[in-house]
Design an enzyme around this catalytic site. Structure first.
Site, PDB file in Angstrom:
ATOM      1  N   GLU A  43      40.020  50.060  33.051  1.00  0.00           N
ATOM      2  CA  GLU A  43      39.970  51.198  33.932  1.00  0.00           C
ATOM      3  C   GLU A  43      40.832  52.385  33.495  1.00  0.00           C
ATOM      4  O   GLU A  43      41.857  52.882  33.996  1.00  0.00           O
ATOM      5  CB  GLU A  43      40.780  50.768  35.375  1.00  0.00           C
ATOM      6  CG  GLU A  43      40.176  49.647  35.932  1.00  0.00           C
ATOM      7  CD  GLU A  43      40.549  49.519  37.300  1.00  0.00           C
ATOM      8  OE1 GLU A  43      41.785  49.336  37.392  1.00  0.00           O
ATOM      9  OE2 GLU A  43      39.653  48.897  38.176  1.00  0.00           O
ATOM     10  N   ASP A  52      37.991  41.162  41.995  1.00  0.00           N
ATOM     11  CA  ASP A  52      39.189  41.834  41.974  1.00  0.00           C
ATOM     12  C   ASP A  52      39.765  41.678  43.535  1.00  0.00           C
ATOM     13  O   ASP A  52      39.533  42.653  44.507  1.00  0.00           O
ATOM     14  CB  ASP A  52      38.655  43.462  41.739  1.00  0.00           C
ATOM     15  CG  ASP A  52      40.151  44.462  41.997  1.00  0.00           C
ATOM     16  OD1 ASP A  52      41.199  43.796  41.771  1.00  0.00           O
ATOM     17  OD2 ASP A  52      39.772  45.649  41.914  1.00  0.00           O
ATOM     18  N   GLU A  84      45.006  45.226  49.609  1.00  0.00           N
ATOM     19  CA  GLU A  84      44.176  46.188  49.056  1.00  0.00           C
ATOM     20  C   GLU A  84      42.873  46.102  49.774  1.00  0.00           C
ATOM     21  O   GLU A  84      42.167  47.059  50.211  1.00  0.00           O
ATOM     22  CB  GLU A  84      44.180  46.362  47.597  1.00  0.00           C
ATOM     23  CG  GLU A  84      43.016  47.255  47.240  1.00  0.00           C
ATOM     24  CD  GLU A  84      42.722  47.248  45.551  1.00  0.00           C
ATOM     25  OE1 GLU A  84      43.748  46.704  44.872  1.00  0.00           O
ATOM     26  OE2 GLU A  84      42.018  47.900  45.233  1.00  0.00           O
TER      27      GLU A  84
HETATM   28  C1  GCV Z   1      46.732  49.021  39.334  1.00  0.00           C
HETATM   29  C2  GCV Z   1      42.094  47.240  41.005  1.00  0.00           C
HETATM   30  C3  GCV Z   1      42.830  48.194  42.070  1.00  0.00           C
HETATM   31  C4  GCV Z   1      43.625  49.142  41.047  1.00  0.00           C
HETATM   32  C5  GCV Z   1      44.478  48.444  40.066  1.00  0.00           C
HETATM   33  C6  GCV Z   1      43.646  47.240  39.512  1.00  0.00           C
HETATM   34  C7  GCV Z   1      44.262  46.503  38.463  1.00  0.00           C
HETATM   35  O1  GCV Z   1      40.775  47.911  40.429  1.00  0.00           O
HETATM   36  O2  GCV Z   1      41.875  48.976  42.751  1.00  0.00           O
HETATM   37  O3  GCV Z   1      44.429  49.838  41.844  1.00  0.00           O
HETATM   38  O4  GCV Z   1      45.349  49.188  39.363  1.00  0.00           O
HETATM   39  O5  GCV Z   1      42.640  46.795  40.232  1.00  0.00           O
HETATM   40  O6  GCV Z   1      44.413  45.331  38.990  1.00  0.00           O
HETATM   41  O7  GCV Z   1      44.583  46.721  37.516  1.00  0.00           O
END
Ligand code: GCV
Length: 701
Positions: A300, A374, A402
Site C-alpha cells: 500500500e 484484510d 475497521e
Molecule cells: C495500516 C488495511 C487498512 C489500512 C491498514 C492496512 C494494513 O488496508 O485499510 O488502514 O493500514 O490494512 O494492515 O497495513
C-alpha cells in the site's frame, strides 16, 4: 426480619448498580455481595508482597486496592512472613524458598506463576516479579469471578511469548482505523509530562498478560526514529516497564533517506546497514529493554526492499541484524499484495513470502493477518499458516473494528478468533490447528491492532472492551473457550447477577454470526464503501486498484455470485494443504460460510437448507437484522441490573446498530437483486429505500 433483609438487599443492589463511566474496564473492585465473599474474608486477612522492585510496588498497590475493595474490609498489605497471602520469588521470600519450588518455577518460565494453598497460607510465586504480577492479577480475577480459593493448585504460563498490541497511531494523535478518540500518546507533552492514564493502560494490559506495545502506525512516519522522539518513547517505556510491557516501534524502511539524506535504503548497501545499526544502538541506549521493530514493506505504497530489487528476507534480516546484539526482534508484516494485474489478492501474500521459508534470521517473525484478504467480518484462515514450517509466524488480529461497524456495532470477536485459531491447517496431518502451528515454533507471538483511544471508556463502546480483554486472554492461552472469556469479562465488568451474566454471554457468543449475516454472509467479503469501510457499497468500482473494489470480490452477474478460487478460477485454493484445499474446492463440501469466498455459484444453487442460494442469502441478511432487534429488547430487559449510565450508552449504540443492519440488508439485497432478478423470499422485509438512494449517500457513523 424480612424487611431488614429486603432493605439490606436493596442497599447492596443500589450500590452495585451505581453509575459507571466504564473507565475502570474489567478492573472494577466494587464490594462483592456474592456468598463466596465470606470465604474470601476468612482467607485473606493480610497480604505480604515480598520484593522491592517497581513491579512489586505495582503488585502491592493492586492487591491492596483490589482486595480491600472486593472484600469491603481493609486488608493489610505489608511484607511480614505471617500473612495469609504471600507473594514473591524465591530470592525475595524465605517461605517460597522453603517450599523448594525452584524447578517448577523454572519450568513455568519467567512469566509463569504458581498459586497454591499451603496450610493456612495462599502463596503466589514466580521466578520473576513480572510472573508474580501476572499471578496477582490471576488471583484477583478468581475473586472477581466468584471462584473458590480454599484449595488452590494453579500453575500457569503463557503459551505465546510475544503478546503485543499494535497501535496504528499517528504522530498527530489521529489513529488509522481508530474509533475511540485520539491516541493515548501525547507526543507534544512528552517526555516532560506523562499522562497518568498511561499507567492505567499498562495496568489493564498487564492484567490480561499483554507484554508489548507497538506505539506507532505501521504506515510509519520516520520521525519516530529521531532523537527527539526516542526520548519521548523512552518516557513511555519507563511507565510501562514495571507492568512487564516492552515498547516496539514501526520502522519506515526509507528512514535512512528521510532522516539522514542517504541516497538509498537498499538493505544490502553498507551505509544503510551501518545506519540501522547505529539507530538501533541509539534506541537501546535510551531504552535498554526496547522490543524491536515492526515493518510494513512494499505494501500500500510503503517503501521496502523490493524497491531495490531485494527480497523481503533481505530487508527483514538487515534490520534483524541491527537489533540482534540487543536481543531485539523484527516483526515483518505479510500484508503484501502487489501482484500482476488480474491476480487474486487472496493468494498474493503466499506467492510473495512462502518461497522464503527458512530464509529469515532467527529473530524475525512474519506477522500474518488471520485471513488472506484484510480483516473481513469472516475469512478462512490465511494459507500461510502451516505453509512456512521453518519461519515463526505471528498471527495479526484486528481488535479495532475497521470492517465490523467501528465502535458502533456490538460484536464479540472472541468467537471469530476462536474459529481462526481452531482452524485445522492439516500442515502435519489432522489436528494441525492454527494454535498448534503458531505455538510450536522457536519464537512465538501474536499481535492485535488495538481498539483503544482517549474516550473515557477506552474503546468507544462499553461492550467492545471485551475484545481487548479477549485478545489478551487468547494470547495467554489460545485454547481458552469463548464462553469462558465472555463469562469472565461480563462478571468482572458488568454484573454478578447469574441470569444477567448468562444472557449477556449468550448475546456475546451470538453477535459475530449476526454481524456476518447482515454484512457479508455465505463467504461474501469486502462489500464496503471505499475508504472508510463503514457501510455497504457492493456496487463500488471506482478505486484505482481493481482489488480495492467490492465488485472485484463478489463478481455478481446474471449467472450467480462469488469469487471462483478453484481450478476454473484463480486456483488460490490450492495454497491450502490437502484435504483442506479439496474440501474448500468442491462446491459440495465447501462449508457454506465460505461458499462465495471460493466459488462463483448459480443464483438457484440448492443450499443445505433446500432453498436456493438467492433465498438463502436474503434470509441470512434478514436474520442479522432480526438478531439486532431481539438484542435491543433483551438489553432493555437488563435495565436495573447494569448501572444506568452504561446501560443507556449501550442501548443507544444498539439503535445505531439496528439502523445500520437494516441499511446493509437493503442496500446489498437491492443491488444483488439487479443480477438475480428474483423476488425477495417470504420473511424478508421490503427495503426502506430505493437502490439509488442507498448509492447516493454513505451510511454515516
Ligand atoms: C495500516 C488495511 C487498512 C489500512 C491498514 C492496512 C494494513 O488496508 O485499510 O488502514 O493500514 O490494512 O494492515 O497495513
Amino acid at each position: 426480619m424480612r424487611a431488614t433483609v429486603i432493605i439490606l438487599c436493596s442497599l447492596l443492589w443500589t450500590q452495585s448498580v451505581k453509575a459507571d463511566d466504564g473507565y475502570r474496564l474489567w478492573l472494577r473492585y466494587d464490594q462483592l455481595s456474592t456468598p463466596s465473599v465470606q470465604q474470601y474474608r476468612r482467607l485473606i486477612k493480610s497480604i505480604s508482597v515480598q520484593g522491592n522492585t517497581e513491579t512489586f510496588d505495582v503488585i502491592r498497590r493492586e492487591l491492596s486496592v483490589g482486595c480491600t475493595g472486593l472484600l469491603g474490609t481493609p486488608v493489610i498489605v505489608g511484607d511480614r512472613d505471617d500473612a495469609s497471602v504471600i507473594v514473591g520469588v524465591p530470592e525475595t521470600s524465605a517461605l517460597i524458598r522453603r517450599l523448594r519450588w525452584e524447578t517448577e518455577l523454572k519450568n513455568l518460565g519467567p512469566e509463569g506463576f504458581r498459586i497454591r494453598t499451603v496450610g493456612n497460607v495462599i502463596v503466589i510465586a514466580s521466578s520473576t516479579d513480572t510472573g508474580a504480577l501476572y499471578g496477582a492479577f490471576h488471583f484477583l480475577r478468581l475473586l472477581q469471578t466468584d471462584q473458590p480459593i480454599d484449595k488452590l493448585q494453579i500453575d500457569q504460563k503463557p503459551r505465546l511469548k510475544l503478546r503485543i498490541l499494535n497501535h496504528w497511531d499517528n504522530l498527530d494523535r489521529s489513529i488509522e482505523r481508530g474509533y475511540a478518540g485520539k491516541s493515548l500518546w501525547n507526543w507534544e507533552e512528552l517526555p516532560k509530562r506523562v499522562d497518568p492514564r498511561l499507567s492505567d493502560y499498562a495496568r489493564a494490559n498487564a492484567s490480561i498478560g499483554v507484554n508489548g506495545t507497538v506505539l506507532n502506525n505501521v504506515n510509519a512516519n520516520a520521525r519516530i526514529l529521531t532523537a527527539e522522539y526516542i526520548e519521548k518513547v523512552a518516557a513511555i517505556a519507563n511507565v510501562f516497564r514495571p507492568y512487564g510491557i516492552r515498547v516496539y516501534l514501526s520502522a519506515r524502511f526509507s528512514a535512512p533517506m528521510e532522516l539522514s539524506n542517504l541516497p538509498t535504503a537498499d538493505p544490502l548497501d553498507p551505509s544503510v546497514i551501518a545506519w540501522w545499526k547505529q539507530k538501533a544502538d541509539e534506541i537501546y541506549r535510551a531504552i535498554p529493554d526496547f522490543g524491536g521493530f515492526i515493518v510494513k514493506a512494499n505494501s500500500e505504497g510503503q517503501p521496502g526492499p523490493r524497491t531495490y530489487n531485494r527480497t523481503h528476507a533481505d530487508g527483514a534480516n538487515m534490520l534483524a541484524a541491527a537489533v540482534a546484539p540487543h536481543k531485539g526482534i523484527v516483526m515483518w508484516r505479510a500484508f503484501v499484495y502487489d501482484m500482476k494485474p488480474g491476480y487474486d489478492r487472496a493468494g498474493a501474500a503466499y506467492e510473495n513470502l512462502q518461497p522464503f521459508d527458512g530464509k529469515f534470521a532467527p529473530n524475525v517473525l512474519l506477522q500474518v493477518k488471520n485471513g488472506p484478504i484484510d480483516f473481513q467480518p469472516r475469512e478462512p484462515f490465511h494459507p500461510l499458516f502451516g505453509a512456512m514450517p521453518r519461519t515463526p509466524l505471528m498471527p495479526e488480529l484486528q481488535i479495532t473494528q475497521e470492517y465490523l461497524g467501528f465502535s458502533n456495532h456490538f460484536v464479540f470477536l472472541g468467537t471469530m478468533w476462536r474459529e481462526f485459531l481452531d482452524a485445522d491447517t492439516f500442515a502435519a496431518g489432522r489436528g494441525s490447528t492454527v494454535t498448534k502451528v503458531v505455538s510450536h515454533q522457536r519464537l512465538t507471538g501474536i499481535a492485535g491492532v488495538a481498539n483503544t483511544g482517549t474516550d473515557r471508556n477506552w474503546t468507544g463502546h462499553h461492550l467492545l472492551q471485551a475484545n481487548w480483554y479477549a485478545f489478551g486472554r487468547l494470547a495467554w492461552n489460545p485454547d481458552i473457550s469463548s464462553k469462558q472469556i465472555a463469562t469472565e469479562w461480563t462478571t468482572m465488568t458488568l454484573t454478578h447477577e447469574d441470569r444477567a451474566v448468562a444472557t449477556i454471554v449468550r448475546l456475546m457468543l451470538e453477535s459475530h454470526e449476526a454481524v456476518v449475516n447482515y454484512m457479508t454472509p455465505l463467504g461474501l467479503h469486502h462489500l464496503f464503501w471505499g475508504g472508510h469501510h463503514y457501510g455497504p457499497a457492493p456496487w463500488w468500482d471506482t478505486e484505482k486498484r481493481e482489488d480495492w473494489n467490492p465488485v472485484y470480490y463478489h463478481k455478481a452477474d446474471a449467472f450467480g455470485i462469488g469469487f471462483d478460487r478453484t481450478k476454473t478460477g484463480s486456483n488460490t485454493v490450492s495454497q491450502y494443504h490437502l484435504p483442506v484445499a479439496q474440501r474448500f474446492a468442491d462446491v459440495r463440501t465447501c462449508p457454506e460460510e465460505f461458499l462465495l469466498w471460493f466459488h462463483h455459484v448459480r443464483w438457484d444453487h440448492r443450499m443445505k437448507s433446500g432453498r436456493m442460494l438467492w433465498d438463502e442469502l436474503a434470509l441470512h441478511y434478514q436474520r442479522g437484522v432480526d438478531w439486532v432487534r431481539a438484542t435491543r429488547t433483551t438489553w432493555a430487559s437488563l435495565s436495573g441490573v447494569i448501572d444506568p449510565e452504561r446501560h443507556e450508552a449501550i442501548s443507544k449504540k444498539l439503535v445505531i446498530q439496528e439502523r445500520d443492519a437494516v441499511w446493509w440488508r437493503d442496500a446489498c439485497l437491492l443491488y444483488f437483486q439487479t443480477f438475480a432478478k428474483r423476488p425477495l423470499p417470504v420473511g424478508v422485509e421490503k427495503p426502506a429505500k430505493t437502490l439509488d438512494e442507498y448509492k447516493a449517500k454513505a451510511l454515516e457513523w
